[in-house]
Structure formats: C-alpha cells, structure tokens
Design an enzyme around this catalytic site. Sequence first.
Site, PDB file in Angstrom:
ATOM      1  N   TYR A   1       0.846  -1.208   0.000  1.00 24.76           N
ATOM      2  CA  TYR A   1       0.000   0.000   0.000  1.00 24.76           C
ATOM      3  C   TYR A   1       0.885   1.264   0.000  1.00 24.76           C
ATOM      4  CZ  TYR A   1      -4.365   2.570   0.659  1.00 24.76           C
ATOM      5  OH  TYR A   1      -5.448   3.407   0.499  1.00 24.76           O
TER       6      TYR A   1
ATOM      7  N   LYS B   1      -3.086   8.508   2.726  1.00 25.66           N
ATOM      8  CA  LYS B   1      -4.305   8.324   3.540  1.00 25.66           C
ATOM      9  C   LYS B   1      -4.089   8.866   4.960  1.00 25.66           C
ATOM     10  CE  LYS B   1      -7.317   6.198   0.761  1.00 25.66           C
ATOM     11  NZ  LYS B   1      -8.472   6.947   0.199  1.00 25.66           N
TER      12      LYS B   1
END
Length: 253
Positions: A154, A161
């Site tokens: 990720y 995020k």
Amino acid sequence: MLKGKKALIVGIANERSIAYGIAHAMRLHGADLALTYLNEKMQSRVEKAAQQFGIELVLPCDLTKDDQIDAVAESLKKHWGHVDIIVHAAAFAPADQLQGNYVSNVTREGFRVAHDVSSYSFTALAKSCESILSKQSALLTLSYLGAVRCVSNYNTMGVAKASLEANVRYMAHAMGPKGTRVNAISAGTIKTLASSGIKDFKTMLVHNAEVTPLRRNTTLEEVGNTASFLCSDMASGITGEIVYVDSGYHLIG
Ligand code: 0WE
C-alpha cells in the site's frame, strides 16, 4: 434520513465503486444527488448510474484541476443554490507506488501525485464549495487501514491516507464554527476497479473473510448506510471522526 438534502458525490467509476454504493444508499434515504466523472472514458458509465438513480446533475470533475472544481461549485450554486453533503471517494497513486519496498520504489512525483489526488483534493472541494455549504452540512471521505498500519504494497497510498485523515481533523476544526461536520469512513477491503489490478488482492479478501470478527468482507451497502448516517442530522454530534466499516478487521493483533 436524508430527505431534502442536496448531495454531491465524487468518485464513481462504475457500479462497483464505493461512491456508487454511497449514491445508491443516499438515494434510498431520500437525498437529491449530483455526480461527477473524471474524463470522457468514465462519462458514459456515470451517466448510466445517474439514469438509474433519476439524477439530472452530472458534471465533469478532474480533481487535479482547480478550474473544474470551481465549475462544479458554480453549477451546484446555479441548480440548488446550496449544498448539504459532499462525498469524496477518489484516490490515486501511480501503479509503481503500490508495490514492493516503499523506500526503494517511492519517487518525488509519485508521492506528490498521490497526496494531490488523494488528500488535497478533499480540501479543494471544501474550499470551492465553502460559500454554498448549508448550516447543517456534512463532508465525508474514504480512508483505509493502511493510513495507520503498514499494509504490504500500500506504501505511498498509506502515507497519503494518513495525510487525508489528518486533513479530516483540520477541516473539522476549521469548518465546525459554521456548522459543517467532516468525517471519514475507513472501509475494509472491497473489490472495486481501484483494487482490481492489485497483486494478491484476492488473497486479502479470502483472508479477511476468515479472520474478521464478523467473518465476512465489507459490502457497498454497509459503507453506503454508514455514509448516509454520518451525513444525516442523526450524526449531528460527530465530527473529525474516522469510522471503521470493516467487519472489525482493525481490532486484530
Ligand atoms: O485505496 C485503495 C486503492 C486506491 C488506488 C488504487 C490504484 C490502482 C491502479 C490508488 N491508486 C491506484 N493506482 C493505479 O494505478 N485501496 C484501499 C484498495 C487497496 O489498494 C491496495 C491495497 C488495497 C486494500 C494496494 C496495495 C495493497 C493493498
């Protein structure tokens, strides 16, 4: 729950999109919707969704372009005079940023694009729409566990995020005095266009279904219903919050 509310929803690519699930739920709860599409390739699919929901407002919006974001705010002002709900369900990092060793693979440009599209664009929408937001308005964005834990591959998106979640708190603090609430849903793994190209994604879905407290994956309906609640006056006391809709996956050690 949302009768009479005017909602802008950004981030529909097709009928598997989380933004589509949110649009569907908000429609069922009585909201009037406006949808946006990224480019001509996406236009017909978003228009198809709009037709199904009986929506007449469909606007172009590339979140990296300030003039397009301003044009969306102008259209909302013209058609509705105000807006009650803004849902931001868009994210992007170049594919080379979503694999392998984070430090080896990160680039200045990949990092910049990920933060621009996935975090700043939420603030940009709020900024352009600030003057037309109603007294009891609500903004909502979508996050993921990778913001607060290291999820393999990720990488740069996780850092973006984390920025987005801090953004939720700073926006909530800045906009609260005018009555605007700002929250995020941190959704569990869901099969969408954005996750379709990701290595080992299917393995993640199978693993999640086995180990989450609820023993299943997250559905679009579950995210849509929580989104409707958070953007309704039922959640009038909730702002600056990251709500996990992930069958409880985040509590596992
Ligand atoms: O936020 C996301 C994915 C967002 C995303 C997806 C792509 C794929 C195509 C952002 N940028 C791109 N760029 C592309 O070129 N998720 C929460 C889904 C996701 O993505 C992962 C995951 C999960 C879960 C990537 C690696 C590991 C896990």
